[in-house]
Design an enzyme around this catalytic site. Structure first.
Site, PDB file in Angstrom:
ATOM      1  N   SER A 134       9.041   8.471  -8.725  1.00  0.00           N
ATOM      2  CA  SER A 134       8.883   9.511  -8.259  1.00  0.00           C
ATOM      3  C   SER A 134       9.580  10.886  -8.556  1.00  0.00           C
ATOM      4  CB  SER A 134       9.011   9.399  -6.506  1.00  0.00           C
ATOM      5  OG  SER A 134      10.080   8.766  -6.159  1.00  0.00           O
ATOM      6  N   HIS A 171       2.521   6.698  -6.327  1.00  0.00           N
ATOM      7  CA  HIS A 171       2.085   7.916  -7.304  1.00  0.00           C
ATOM      8  C   HIS A 171       0.911   7.502  -8.244  1.00  0.00           C
ATOM      9  CE1 HIS A 171       5.209  10.139  -5.554  1.00  0.00           C
ATOM     10  NE2 HIS A 171       6.039   8.988  -5.518  1.00  0.00           N
ATOM     11  N   LYS A 220      -0.545  10.233  -0.004  1.00  0.00           N
ATOM     12  CA  LYS A 220      -0.206  11.099  -1.192  1.00  0.00           C
ATOM     13  C   LYS A 220      -1.837  11.523  -1.651  1.00  0.00           C
ATOM     14  CE  LYS A 220       4.469  10.159  -1.697  1.00  0.00           C
ATOM     15  NZ  LYS A 220       5.188   8.920  -1.453  1.00  0.00           N
TER      16      LYS A 220
HETATM   17  C1  LIG Z   1       6.195   8.225  -0.722  1.00  0.00           C
HETATM   18  C2  LIG Z   1       6.543   6.929  -1.318  1.00  0.00           C
HETATM   19  C3  LIG Z   1       6.838   6.010  -0.325  1.00  0.00           C
HETATM   20  C4  LIG Z   1       6.735   6.013   1.318  1.00  0.00           C
HETATM   21  O1  LIG Z   1       5.376   6.454   1.693  1.00  0.00           O
HETATM   22  P1  LIG Z   1       5.068   7.194   3.033  1.00  0.00           P
HETATM   23  O2  LIG Z   1       3.730   6.782   3.200  1.00  0.00           O
HETATM   24  O3  LIG Z   1       5.284   8.771   2.627  1.00  0.00           O
HETATM   25  O4  LIG Z   1       5.743   6.555   3.954  1.00  0.00           O
HETATM   26  C5  LIG Z   1       6.794   4.764  -0.744  1.00  0.00           C
HETATM   27  N1  LIG Z   1       7.104   4.504  -2.018  1.00  0.00           N
HETATM   28  C6  LIG Z   1       7.149   5.407  -2.857  1.00  0.00           C
HETATM   29  C7  LIG Z   1       7.440   5.337  -4.361  1.00  0.00           C
HETATM   30  C8  LIG Z   1       6.976   6.909  -2.548  1.00  0.00           C
HETATM   31  O5  LIG Z   1       7.003   7.731  -3.494  1.00  0.00           O
END
Ligand SMILES: *Cc1c(COP(=O)(O)O)cnc(C)c1O
Length: 403
Positions: free
Chosen positions: A191, A219, A250
């Site tokens: 990320s 992602h 996301k």
């Molecule tokens: C954003 C993210 C999470 C957490 O997800 P949420 O639904 O926002 O709690 C977990 N792992 C990765 C790699 C992320 O980028």
């Protein structure tokens, strides 16, 4: 009564932080929690009364506000209301939850799936449910905080390997007792850096060392692979990941997290993972929105093509303007600045020109590796990306980040 010593330590920490924030605010460099007051279209937002081009979004396919997804959420409210009746195991399970889990399982080519109310909660509860203190977990150094927290909570031997360095993973696997239960965990796309885990090699090592493999696809869902199914599709290696984790917050414009995998493991999680048993079910509108989003991804493949093209344009355009974008191959593009102050200043300068992008500074990244962490989505037009890159480069020159 709290002991005075503990109180001192806490108040010291709080005061130190308050001071750091005060200084940043004074310098006009504080960019935490800026409220977006309205979404103008898929790539523009209203911030402090100004229309800005959004270059900090995780909504990779531009699905926030998609009419079909909005309609699905509204219909779910009309049908079920806004809440659930509690936890899934008591009265909280709605048929839309089961439908969503079936949709995810189909999308991921897995036997079945389970959902939780956030990606964070998913990693925390799943890692700590599957592992105990006699087990070993091997985690990439740049894995998401929710994985790190899950590993620590599990009580398992927590071994970190160098970022995407699978020779280092092999070394630590060989050091662990052959008879111990082992789990390897990595993000699919990292990320902060935007690079992709070497899936073929990690699978080979997992098999050789009889380790389970868990990949966090926050992602890569809707991003990697021709139809957006993620990292297995990207490498043409369907079915190699044991525990396929992803988030619904996301590319999928909702909230929640999931695990897709085999029946027995998911069934175990339904009966043993505490975030499932002791926390309320996903709200119906959010479950319905997520369910519809997976279908939209399959129905509108142009979005993935546009995202891929936009990512390439953004990376090569920034590089040709002289920026170091590290090893990214995706829509997450680090624009390396160096010291924290430079990343803050570049953020301020480009935001003044209505490009919404945010800095990442230490300790989130190594000292001296502060950056803008910019993202493109399928919603950006080619000319918007060119213009944003010109602005970032002009301000980069002004600040001496570019020669
Ligand atoms: C954003 C993210 C999470 C957490 O997800 P949420 O639904 O926002 O709690 C977990 N792992 C990765 C790699 C992320 O980028």
């Amino acid at each position: 009564m709290t002991s005075p010593r503990i109180e001192d330590a806490i108040s010291k920490r709080i005061d130190g932080f308050a001071e750091r924030i005060r200084l940043l605010k004074e310098a006009g460099l504080y960019y935490y929690n800026q409220p977006i007051t309205e979404m103008m279209d898929e790539s523009k937002v209203l911030v402090r009364g100004r229309v800005m081009q959004m270059f900090a979004s995780y909504s990779y396919l531009g699905l926030i506000g998609h009419p079909r997804i909005n309609e699905a959420a509204k219909a779910a409210i009309d049908r079920y209301g806004t809440g659930t009746h509690g936890v899934r195991t008591l009265a909280g399970t709605l048929d839309i939850h089961n439908e969503l889990e079936e949709t995810i399982a189909n999308f991921k080519g897995a036997e079945t799936a389970i959902t939780y109310t956030s990606g964070y909660a998913t990693n925390l509860t799943v890692v700590s449910t599957l592992l105990g203190r006699h087990d070993y977990v091997f985690s990439d150094r740049l894995n998401h905080a929710s994985i790190v927290d899950g590993c620590m909570m599990s009580g398992a031997k927590f071994v970190r390997f160098k970022h995407n360095d699978l020779n280092d993973l092999e070394r630590v696997l060989e050091e662990a007792p052959a008879s111990s239960a082992k789990l390897i965990i990595a993000d699919s796309v990292f990320s902060m850096d935007g690079d992709i885990i070497d899936l073929p090699r990690i699978v080979e090592l997992a098999r050789k060392h009889h380790a389970w493999l868990m990949i966090d696809e926050a992602h890569s869902i809707g991003v990697l692979g021709k139809t957006g199914r993620g990292i297995e599709e990207h490498f043409g290696m369907e079915g190699v990941i044991d525990i396929k984790m992803g988030t619904l917050s996301k590319t999928i414009p909702s909230v929640g997290g999931y695990i897709a995998g085999n029946h027995d493991m998911i069934n175990y999680l339904r009966h043993a993972s505490r975030a499932y048993i002791f926390s309320a079910a996903l709200p119906p509108a959010q479950a319905a929105a997520a369910n519809e989003a997976f279908k939209v991804i399959l129905d509108e493949p142009w979005r993935i093509e546009k995202l891929t093209a936009n990512g390439k344009q953004f990376i090569s355009g920034l590089q040709s303007r002289g920026f170091d974008t590290m090893l990214t191959e995706t829509a997450i593009v680090p624009v390396l600045c160096g010291e924290d102050d430079l990343a803050y200043a570049l953020t301020r300068n480009v935001q003044e020109r209505d490009i919404f992008v945010l800095p990442v500074v230490s300790p989130a990244v190594e000292q001296g590796k502060a950056r803008l962490r910019a993202t493109v989505t399928a919603a950006h037009k080619t000319e918007d990306i060119e213009r944003a890159m010109d602005i970032i480069a002009e301000e980069g020159k002004r600040l001496g980040i570019l020669k």
